[in-house]
Write an enzyme that holds these catalytic residues in place. Sequence first.
Site, PDB file in Angstrom:
ATOM      1  N   LYS A 197       1.338   9.882   1.033  1.00 27.46           N
ATOM      2  CA  LYS A 197       0.000  10.469   0.926  1.00 27.46           C
ATOM      3  C   LYS A 197      -0.329  11.283   2.170  1.00 27.46           C
ATOM      4  O   LYS A 197       0.063  10.923   3.280  1.00 27.46           O
ATOM      5  CB  LYS A 197      -1.042   9.361   0.749  1.00 27.46           C
ATOM      6  CG  LYS A 197      -1.068   8.752  -0.645  1.00 27.46           C
ATOM      7  CD  LYS A 197      -2.216   7.768  -0.791  1.00 27.46           C
ATOM      8  CE  LYS A 197      -2.306   7.213  -2.192  1.00 27.46           C
ATOM      9  NZ  LYS A 197      -3.425   6.251  -2.328  1.00 27.46           N
ATOM     10  N   HIS A 201       0.594   3.003   5.269  1.00 28.10           N
ATOM     11  CA  HIS A 201      -0.861   2.991   5.326  1.00 28.10           C
ATOM     12  C   HIS A 201      -1.337   3.583   6.647  1.00 28.10           C
ATOM     13  O   HIS A 201      -0.861   3.186   7.713  1.00 28.10           O
ATOM     14  CB  HIS A 201      -1.404   1.562   5.200  1.00 28.10           C
ATOM     15  CG  HIS A 201      -1.289   1.003   3.824  1.00 28.10           C
ATOM     16  ND1 HIS A 201      -1.370  -0.346   3.547  1.00 28.10           N
ATOM     17  CD2 HIS A 201      -1.114   1.617   2.615  1.00 28.10           C
ATOM     18  CE1 HIS A 201      -1.243  -0.533   2.246  1.00 28.10           C
ATOM     19  NE2 HIS A 201      -1.090   0.635   1.662  1.00 28.10           N
ATOM     20  N   HIS A 214       2.991   0.194  -9.356  1.00 32.77           N
ATOM     21  CA  HIS A 214       2.246  -0.238  -8.180  1.00 32.77           C
ATOM     22  C   HIS A 214       2.248  -1.761  -8.045  1.00 32.77           C
ATOM     23  O   HIS A 214       2.069  -2.284  -6.942  1.00 32.77           O
ATOM     24  CB  HIS A 214       0.812   0.299  -8.229  1.00 32.77           C
ATOM     25  CG  HIS A 214       0.357   0.868  -6.922  1.00 32.77           C
ATOM     26  ND1 HIS A 214       0.964   1.963  -6.333  1.00 32.77           N
ATOM     27  CD2 HIS A 214      -0.619   0.483  -6.064  1.00 32.77           C
ATOM     28  CE1 HIS A 214       0.366   2.233  -5.181  1.00 32.77           C
ATOM     29  NE2 HIS A 214      -0.593   1.348  -4.990  1.00 32.77           N
ATOM     30  N   TYR A 230      -3.452  -7.667   1.648  1.00 29.36           N
ATOM     31  CA  TYR A 230      -2.312  -8.518   1.319  1.00 29.36           C
ATOM     32  C   TYR A 230      -2.382  -9.858   2.036  1.00 29.36           C
ATOM     33  O   TYR A 230      -1.697 -10.801   1.644  1.00 29.36           O
ATOM     34  CB  TYR A 230      -1.005  -7.789   1.641  1.00 29.36           C
ATOM     35  CG  TYR A 230      -0.819  -6.574   0.774  1.00 29.36           C
ATOM     36  CD1 TYR A 230      -0.515  -6.715  -0.582  1.00 29.36           C
ATOM     37  CD2 TYR A 230      -1.007  -5.299   1.273  1.00 29.36           C
ATOM     38  CE1 TYR A 230      -0.385  -5.608  -1.401  1.00 29.36           C
ATOM     39  CE2 TYR A 230      -0.869  -4.184   0.464  1.00 29.36           C
ATOM     40  CZ  TYR A 230      -0.557  -4.343  -0.877  1.00 29.36           C
ATOM     41  OH  TYR A 230      -0.445  -3.248  -1.686  1.00 29.36           O
ATOM     42  N   ARG A 232       5.079  -2.482  -5.861  1.00 31.83           N
ATOM     43  CA  ARG A 232       4.735  -2.162  -4.465  1.00 31.83           C
ATOM     44  C   ARG A 232       3.898  -3.302  -3.864  1.00 31.83           C
ATOM     45  O   ARG A 232       4.128  -3.719  -2.729  1.00 31.83           O
ATOM     46  CB  ARG A 232       3.972  -0.839  -4.420  1.00 31.83           C
ATOM     47  CG  ARG A 232       3.466  -0.409  -3.034  1.00 31.83           C
ATOM     48  CD  ARG A 232       2.918   1.015  -3.133  1.00 31.83           C
ATOM     49  NE  ARG A 232       2.045   1.358  -2.027  1.00 31.83           N
ATOM     50  CZ  ARG A 232       2.468   1.875  -0.870  1.00 31.83           C
ATOM     51  NH1 ARG A 232       3.760   2.065  -0.666  1.00 31.83           N
ATOM     52  NH2 ARG A 232       1.601   2.201   0.078  1.00 31.83           N
ATOM     53  N   ARG A 240       5.693   4.202  -3.563  1.00 29.21           N
ATOM     54  CA  ARG A 240       4.756   4.634  -4.594  1.00 29.21           C
ATOM     55  C   ARG A 240       5.561   5.349  -5.667  1.00 29.21           C
ATOM     56  O   ARG A 240       6.621   5.929  -5.392  1.00 29.21           O
ATOM     57  CB  ARG A 240       3.701   5.574  -4.019  1.00 29.21           C
ATOM     58  CG  ARG A 240       2.840   4.981  -2.905  1.00 29.21           C
ATOM     59  CD  ARG A 240       1.857   6.031  -2.391  1.00 29.21           C
ATOM     60  NE  ARG A 240       0.955   5.505  -1.378  1.00 29.21           N
ATOM     61  CZ  ARG A 240       1.167   5.592  -0.061  1.00 29.21           C
ATOM     62  NH1 ARG A 240       2.269   6.184   0.390  1.00 29.21           N
ATOM     63  NH2 ARG A 240       0.303   5.092   0.796  1.00 29.21           N
TER      64      ARG A 240
END
Length: 318
Positions: free
Chosen positions: A191, A286, A260, A295, A263, A160
């Site tokens: 995150k 994630h 992004h 994806y 990414r 990110r």
Amino acid sequence: MPAGPAPAAVSAADQALLERYLEHVRVERRLAERTVTLYSLDLEKLAGCAGAAGVDLVAVQHAHIRRWVAQMHSAGRSGRGIALILSGWRGFYAWLGRQGAIAGNPVQGVRAPKAPKPLPKALGVDESVQLAEFEDGEADPWLDARDAAIVELLYGCGLRVGELVGLDVTASGLARGWVDLAAAEAHVLGKGGKRRSVPVGTAAVAALQRWLAVRGQPGGEAQPALFLGRRGTRLTAQSVWLRLKQRSLAAGLATPVHPHMLRHSFASHVLQSSGDLRAVQELLGHANITTTQVYTRLDFQHLAKAYDAAHPRAQRKR
């Protein structure tokens, strides 16, 4: 495009109710004339649905509303459009409730169908390589080396932009993240304050080594940040967005690239090659694999294009 059942004749009683409500929103709520017009159109649709079903407006039930929502959706009305219509209907029935004309609001609890989430934008493999291998001979060598390393880390590691600009040159107790060149690993703070390690490819290691060789300290003061601006301060996410857009256009890509997007390209290309969804989840950091599963839709698009281009039964006759 059709939006639902064909309109039917509106009874005099229902027409009087609609006119009273529209007068209420125009005079007492003082809504703009454009808003009142939109309310009027939505209520005409409601009256048409009720007339087609043979029920008065005050007799409409929850099941009726759900059926009409389904009809609008199947006729091609978008989820957002249905949500706006339901909002107008909900306000009308709330007003009827305050007038004592109905016992409960039949629109309460009815939700519009969710719009499908748009697929993340990803570059093709050739476009990604074109950007990664681009050398801007007209740019300042210092900027070119820095921006090349940024592209390699974003595309080669799936970072990110916040993780990227948080990297320091060396590990420390205060560092949010760093790159261990000897081990070819990037350690980042993602995150939710979750740390993870991702492998750094050979091309990214080489780009980082070139950048570190010229990085120096533009401001003359020691700065731990891996990526610096011209003033010697830590590069911001906004600066990365701007530089990446400029670099992608200079590289001849048709679409301006943002961090992004690289990414997404990383995740899509790894999944296309490996088919290992769990591995992609770990690499991206994630927490939930459902986030990563988007994806697989990109991967299917890739397969579908390959099928259309290669399979003899997919070819259209000229």
